[in-house]
Design a protein around this motif. Structure first.
Motif, PDB file in Angstrom:
ATOM      1  N   LEU A 145      98.672 -62.829   7.620  1.00  0.00           N
ATOM      2  CA  LEU A 145      99.958 -63.560   7.747  1.00  0.00           C
ATOM      3  C   LEU A 145     100.033 -64.468   6.493  1.00  0.00           C
ATOM      4  O   LEU A 145      99.114 -65.229   6.320  1.00  0.00           O
ATOM      5  CB  LEU A 145     100.324 -64.132   8.984  1.00  0.00           C
ATOM      6  CG  LEU A 145     101.558 -64.922   8.838  1.00  0.00           C
ATOM      7  CD1 LEU A 145     102.912 -64.094   9.158  1.00  0.00           C
ATOM      8  CD2 LEU A 145     101.653 -66.095  10.075  1.00  0.00           C
ATOM      9  N   GLN A 146     100.940 -64.227   5.701  1.00  0.00           N
ATOM     10  CA  GLN A 146     101.260 -65.145   4.762  1.00  0.00           C
ATOM     11  C   GLN A 146     102.924 -65.595   4.590  1.00  0.00           C
ATOM     12  O   GLN A 146     103.454 -65.106   4.591  1.00  0.00           O
ATOM     13  CB  GLN A 146     100.966 -64.462   3.165  1.00  0.00           C
ATOM     14  CG  GLN A 146     101.116 -65.429   2.068  1.00  0.00           C
ATOM     15  CD  GLN A 146      99.865 -66.647   1.830  1.00  0.00           C
ATOM     16  OE1 GLN A 146      98.940 -66.359   2.437  1.00  0.00           O
ATOM     17  NE2 GLN A 146     100.417 -67.804   1.158  1.00  0.00           N
ATOM     18  N   LEU A 147     102.921 -67.022   4.615  1.00  0.00           N
ATOM     19  CA  LEU A 147     104.360 -67.489   4.793  1.00  0.00           C
ATOM     20  C   LEU A 147     104.437 -68.654   3.646  1.00  0.00           C
ATOM     21  O   LEU A 147     103.396 -69.420   3.271  1.00  0.00           O
ATOM     22  CB  LEU A 147     104.574 -68.370   6.005  1.00  0.00           C
ATOM     23  CG  LEU A 147     104.251 -67.467   7.337  1.00  0.00           C
ATOM     24  CD1 LEU A 147     104.646 -68.178   8.548  1.00  0.00           C
ATOM     25  CD2 LEU A 147     105.607 -66.196   7.164  1.00  0.00           C
ATOM     26  N   SER A 148     105.489 -68.711   2.992  1.00  0.00           N
ATOM     27  CA  SER A 148     105.587 -69.865   2.003  1.00  0.00           C
ATOM     28  C   SER A 148     107.064 -70.119   2.221  1.00  0.00           C
ATOM     29  O   SER A 148     108.123 -69.544   2.540  1.00  0.00           O
ATOM     30  CB  SER A 148     105.494 -69.443   0.630  1.00  0.00           C
ATOM     31  OG  SER A 148     106.398 -68.361   0.387  1.00  0.00           O
ATOM     32  N   GLY A 149     107.340 -71.446   1.855  1.00  0.00           N
ATOM     33  CA  GLY A 149     108.807 -72.060   1.887  1.00  0.00           C
ATOM     34  C   GLY A 149     108.942 -73.652   1.567  1.00  0.00           C
ATOM     35  O   GLY A 149     108.038 -73.864   0.870  1.00  0.00           O
ATOM     36  N   THR A 150     109.632 -74.302   1.971  1.00  0.00           N
ATOM     37  CA  THR A 150     109.752 -75.671   1.923  1.00  0.00           C
ATOM     38  C   THR A 150     109.413 -76.654   3.172  1.00  0.00           C
ATOM     39  O   THR A 150     109.817 -75.859   4.337  1.00  0.00           O
ATOM     40  CB  THR A 150     111.261 -76.149   1.176  1.00  0.00           C
ATOM     41  OG1 THR A 150     112.083 -75.672   2.116  1.00  0.00           O
ATOM     42  CG2 THR A 150     111.289 -75.662  -0.197  1.00  0.00           C
ATOM     43  N   VAL A 151     109.175 -77.743   3.386  1.00  0.00           N
ATOM     44  CA  VAL A 151     109.008 -78.589   4.309  1.00  0.00           C
ATOM     45  C   VAL A 151     110.033 -79.554   4.434  1.00  0.00           C
ATOM     46  O   VAL A 151     110.462 -80.230   3.239  1.00  0.00           O
ATOM     47  CB  VAL A 151     107.669 -79.302   4.447  1.00  0.00           C
ATOM     48  CG1 VAL A 151     107.675 -80.649   5.293  1.00  0.00           C
ATOM     49  CG2 VAL A 151     106.526 -78.494   4.067  1.00  0.00           C
TER      50      VAL A 151
END
Length: 236
Positions: free
Chosen positions: A196-202
């Motif tokens: 699983l690979q996730l990316s985005g903003t906090v």
């Protein structure tokens, strides 16, 4: 002259206090949100296109993640909410299709930060093809081509997500995670490795309430400014 210097010092102090109150957190807090970005998945051997989020099943058993094994993910209704249950399918990720059957991701245990570079993801669970729960909390592995696949190259352990973030709200994060479908699972994929690979903003869920001492200092400073201004007018 002394009055002007005093006013300037108080103004600078007030700005410093306000700056400290709005500073970013060094660690995630309960209620903070990890959004999930999506984008096109590149061909094997190349970098990921954009800020892509995906999962992959190592169907050929070579311990690598290749294009044909990847499924792009999009955000559900909330994304990942730190410290929350996220137990309803459709909250973290929107429905995706794998082998022409619909699936989604959720957790049975709240995701929390365990160190600056790790998240507790032991409750990560998949529902697919009518199977309500496929637990993905064990069987961690390190993809042989992790760097090429756009994933972290080390740090994998059962139930541990490898997390990268600079500590500033509004900036990007990346999250790499691996597990294995339990042997004998009803899905028919028992023993197959999962990545699983996730990316985005906090994003901070809500602005923090100023501590009483800090808030009091700010009010006292502003009050002193008003008092000094009043004394100045009377002495003119």
């Amino acid at each position: 002259m002394n009055f002007k210097k005093t006013m300037f010092a108080l103004a600078v102090g007030s700005v410093g206090i306000m700056g400290a109150m709005s500073a970013s957190a060094a660690t995630l807090g309960n209620g903070d949100i990890l959004s999930i970005n999506t984008g096109a998945v590149s061909s094997y051997g190349g970098a990921l296109a954009g800020t892509t989020s995906w999962f992959a099943m190592d169907n050929n058993g070579d311990s690598k993640v290749v294009l044909s094994e990847k499924v792009a993910l999009t955000q559900g209704s909330t994304g990942i909410v730190i410290g929350a249950s996220n137990t309803t399918p459709g909250q973290i990720t929107a429905p995706w299709s794998f082998f022409s059957a619909t699936g989604m991701d959720y957790v049975t245990t709240a995701i929390t930060q365990t160190s600056a570079t790790t998240l507790n993801m032991s409750g990560w669970t998949v529902t697919w093809n009518g199977i309500p729960a496929i637990p993905m909390g064990s069987g961690a592995w390190t993809p042989a081509n992790a760097a090429v696949a756009g994933m972290a190259t080390s740090g994998y352990a059962n139930g541990v997500g490898v997390f990268s973030w600079d500590g500033n709200y509004g900036s990007t994060y990346t999250l790499s995670y691996t597990g294995t479908v339990p042997v004998g699972d009803a899905s028919g994929f028992g023993g197959v490795k999962y990545a699983l690979q996730l990316s985005g903003t906090v994003t901070q869920a809500a602005a923090p309430v100023p501590e009483a001492s800090t808030y009091g200092m700010m009010l006292a400073g502003l009050g002193l400014v008003g008092f000094m201004a009043s004394r100045r007018r009377k002495s003119v």
